[in-house]
Scaffold this motif. Structure first.
Motif, mmCIF file in Angstrom:
data_model
loop_
_atom_site.group_PDB
_atom_site.id
_atom_site.type_symbol
_atom_site.label_atom_id
_atom_site.label_comp_id
_atom_site.label_asym_id
_atom_site.label_seq_id
_atom_site.Cartn_x
_atom_site.Cartn_y
_atom_site.Cartn_z
ATOM 1 N N GLY A 27 0.786 2.933 -12.493
ATOM 2 C CA GLY A 27 1.559 1.852 -12.176
ATOM 3 C C GLY A 27 2.701 2.381 -11.315
ATOM 4 N N ALA A 28 3.063 3.841 -11.362
ATOM 5 C CA ALA A 28 3.896 4.146 -10.596
ATOM 6 C C ALA A 28 3.605 4.609 -8.860
ATOM 7 C CB ALA A 28 4.600 5.604 -10.863
ATOM 8 N N ALA A 29 2.025 5.007 -9.061
ATOM 9 C CA ALA A 29 1.444 4.874 -7.724
ATOM 10 C C ALA A 29 1.334 3.656 -7.046
ATOM 11 C CB ALA A 29 0.288 5.594 -7.870
ATOM 12 N N LYS A 30 1.087 2.395 -7.881
ATOM 13 C CA LYS A 30 0.900 1.102 -7.316
ATOM 14 C C LYS A 30 2.075 0.751 -6.744
ATOM 15 C CE LYS A 30 -0.928 -3.278 -7.438
ATOM 16 N NZ LYS A 30 0.061 -4.193 -6.964
ATOM 17 N N VAL A 31 3.336 0.909 -7.499
ATOM 18 C CA VAL A 31 4.543 0.462 -6.825
ATOM 19 C C VAL A 31 4.933 1.244 -5.508
ATOM 20 C CG1 VAL A 31 7.171 0.940 -7.260
ATOM 21 C CG2 VAL A 31 5.696 0.243 -9.027
ATOM 22 N N SER A 32 4.406 2.562 -5.404
ATOM 23 C CA SER A 32 4.747 3.468 -4.118
ATOM 24 C C SER A 32 4.060 2.752 -3.151
ATOM 25 C CB SER A 32 4.457 4.674 -4.257
ATOM 26 O OG SER A 32 5.091 5.432 -4.966
ATOM 27 N N TYR A 33 2.587 2.268 -3.314
ATOM 28 C CA TYR A 33 1.538 1.626 -2.448
ATOM 29 C C TYR A 33 2.209 0.092 -1.973
ATOM 30 C CZ TYR A 33 -1.461 5.588 -2.667
ATOM 31 O OH TYR A 33 -2.244 6.655 -2.717
ATOM 32 N N ASP A 34 2.783 -0.439 -2.918
ATOM 33 C CA ASP A 34 3.150 -1.579 -2.726
ATOM 34 C C ASP A 34 4.494 -1.713 -1.470
ATOM 35 O OD1 ASP A 34 1.255 -3.113 -3.903
ATOM 36 O OD2 ASP A 34 2.604 -3.280 -5.767
ATOM 37 N N ARG A 35 5.410 -0.720 -1.939
ATOM 38 C CA ARG A 35 6.462 -0.600 -1.211
ATOM 39 C C ARG A 35 6.198 -0.070 0.177
ATOM 40 N NH1 ARG A 35 11.110 3.603 -3.555
ATOM 41 N NH2 ARG A 35 9.050 4.411 -3.875
ATOM 42 N N LEU A 36 5.146 0.946 0.353
ATOM 43 C CA LEU A 36 4.702 1.421 1.495
ATOM 44 C C LEU A 36 4.125 0.331 2.285
ATOM 45 C CD1 LEU A 36 4.209 3.832 3.422
ATOM 46 C CD2 LEU A 36 2.215 4.445 1.883
ATOM 47 N N GLY A 37 3.319 -0.606 1.709
ATOM 48 C CA GLY A 37 2.509 -1.585 2.450
ATOM 49 C C GLY A 37 3.648 -2.654 3.061
ATOM 50 N N ALA A 56 -3.945 -0.690 -2.825
ATOM 51 C CA ALA A 56 -2.892 -1.148 -4.046
ATOM 52 C C ALA A 56 -4.043 -2.027 -4.917
ATOM 53 C CB ALA A 56 -1.835 -1.526 -3.459
ATOM 54 N N THR A 57 -4.724 -2.835 -4.272
ATOM 55 C CA THR A 57 -5.330 -4.067 -4.695
ATOM 56 C C THR A 57 -6.620 -3.249 -5.728
ATOM 57 O OG1 THR A 57 -5.035 -5.758 -3.194
ATOM 58 C CG2 THR A 57 -7.116 -5.679 -4.488
ATOM 59 N N LEU A 59 -6.462 -0.327 -6.832
ATOM 60 C CA LEU A 59 -5.723 0.342 -7.958
ATOM 61 C C LEU A 59 -5.271 -0.644 -8.969
ATOM 62 C CD1 LEU A 59 -4.448 2.918 -9.096
ATOM 63 C CD2 LEU A 59 -2.310 2.591 -7.691
ATOM 64 N N GLN A 60 -4.980 -1.432 -8.757
ATOM 65 C CA GLN A 60 -4.521 -2.716 -9.732
ATOM 66 C C GLN A 60 -5.728 -2.954 -10.642
ATOM 67 O OE1 GLN A 60 -1.504 -3.860 -10.358
ATOM 68 N NE2 GLN A 60 -2.431 -4.639 -12.360
ATOM 69 N N ASP A 61 -7.061 -3.096 -9.860
ATOM 70 C CA ASP A 61 -8.243 -3.250 -10.579
ATOM 71 C C ASP A 61 -8.438 -2.202 -11.556
ATOM 72 O OD1 ASP A 61 -8.625 -5.570 -9.225
ATOM 73 O OD2 ASP A 61 -10.007 -4.633 -7.888
ATOM 74 N N LEU A 62 -8.157 -0.852 -11.267
ATOM 75 C CA LEU A 62 -8.723 -0.143 -12.187
ATOM 76 C C LEU A 62 -7.374 -0.038 -13.235
ATOM 77 C CD1 LEU A 62 -9.671 3.197 -10.067
ATOM 78 C CD2 LEU A 62 -10.776 1.907 -12.106
ATOM 79 N N ILE A 63 -6.341 -0.300 -13.030
ATOM 80 C CA ILE A 63 -5.113 -0.222 -13.924
ATOM 81 C C ILE A 63 -5.531 -1.660 -14.803
ATOM 82 C CG2 ILE A 63 -2.801 -1.081 -14.287
ATOM 83 C CD1 ILE A 63 -1.960 0.078 -11.533
ATOM 84 N N ASP A 64 -6.004 -2.637 -14.429
ATOM 85 C CA ASP A 64 -6.206 -3.564 -15.388
ATOM 86 C C ASP A 64 -7.741 -3.182 -16.254
ATOM 87 O OD1 ASP A 64 -4.503 -4.960 -14.586
ATOM 88 O OD2 ASP A 64 -5.333 -6.334 -13.077
ATOM 89 N N THR A 65 -8.436 -2.412 -15.953
ATOM 90 C CA THR A 65 -9.727 -1.899 -16.622
ATOM 91 C C THR A 65 -9.269 -1.539 -17.888
ATOM 92 O OG1 THR A 65 -10.731 -1.953 -14.448
ATOM 93 C CG2 THR A 65 -11.753 -0.668 -16.623
ATOM 94 N N PRO A 66 -10.010 -1.873 -19.002
ATOM 95 C CA PRO A 66 -9.626 -1.233 -20.408
ATOM 96 C C PRO A 66 -9.905 0.491 -20.420
ATOM 97 C CG PRO A 66 -11.224 -3.177 -20.366
ATOM 98 C CD PRO A 66 -10.803 -2.852 -18.963
#
Length: 137
Positions: A27-37, A56-57, A59-66
């Motif tokens: 989630g922290a990496a995702k926040v960085s990528y969102d801000r960077l984008g 980022a998209t 990465l979010q898919d992986l975050i949502d993966t169980p």
């Protein structure tokens, strides 16, 4: 020649895992990528923004993966993460080219890449435990 970037290697990843384990969160990496984008888009780097948002998209898919429950799922997750790490490395070089190697945007890209690599290390350790540890029996 592309600018030299701060190295990301076994030492930097080990330090992150040992001294700042709370920072190893996708989630922290995702926040960085969102801000960077968002910043890249605002600054007129539309190609870079697109690249960042695609990463980022994914990465979010992986975050949502169980969390992987078996060997096959674990291997797939590691393979997916390895692909993201390679893309993150290319992205970091592109960010440094668009901004500067000392710019905060490059630092965000570096930190996000470190988080992804540290996550892979944790996944591989869990996979090894799954294959050989007490859970393997």
């Amino acid at each position: 020649m592309p600018p030299r970037l701060r190295p990301v290697n076994a030492e930097t990843i080990s330090r992150r895992l040992e001294l700042r384990p709370d920072t190893v969160a996708l989630g922290a990496a995702k926040v960085s990528y969102d801000r960077l984008g968002q910043d890249a888009e605002t600054d007129g780097h539309t190609g870079l923004a697109t690249e960042v948002f695609e990463l980022a998209t994914d990465l979010q898919d992986l975050i949502d993966t169980p969390e992987p429950r078996g060997l096959v799922a674990s291997a797939r997750m590691i393979q997916d993460m390895d692909g993201l790490v390679l893309r993150a490395s290319d992205l970091r070089a592109n960010v440094a080219g668009a901004y500067d190697r000392f710019d905060s945007h490059t630092a965000w890209a570096t930190e996000a890449m470190e988080i992804l690599i540290a996550t892979v290390v944790k996944l591989e350790a869990a996979d090894l435990e799954l294959r050989t540890g007490t859970r393997a029996a």
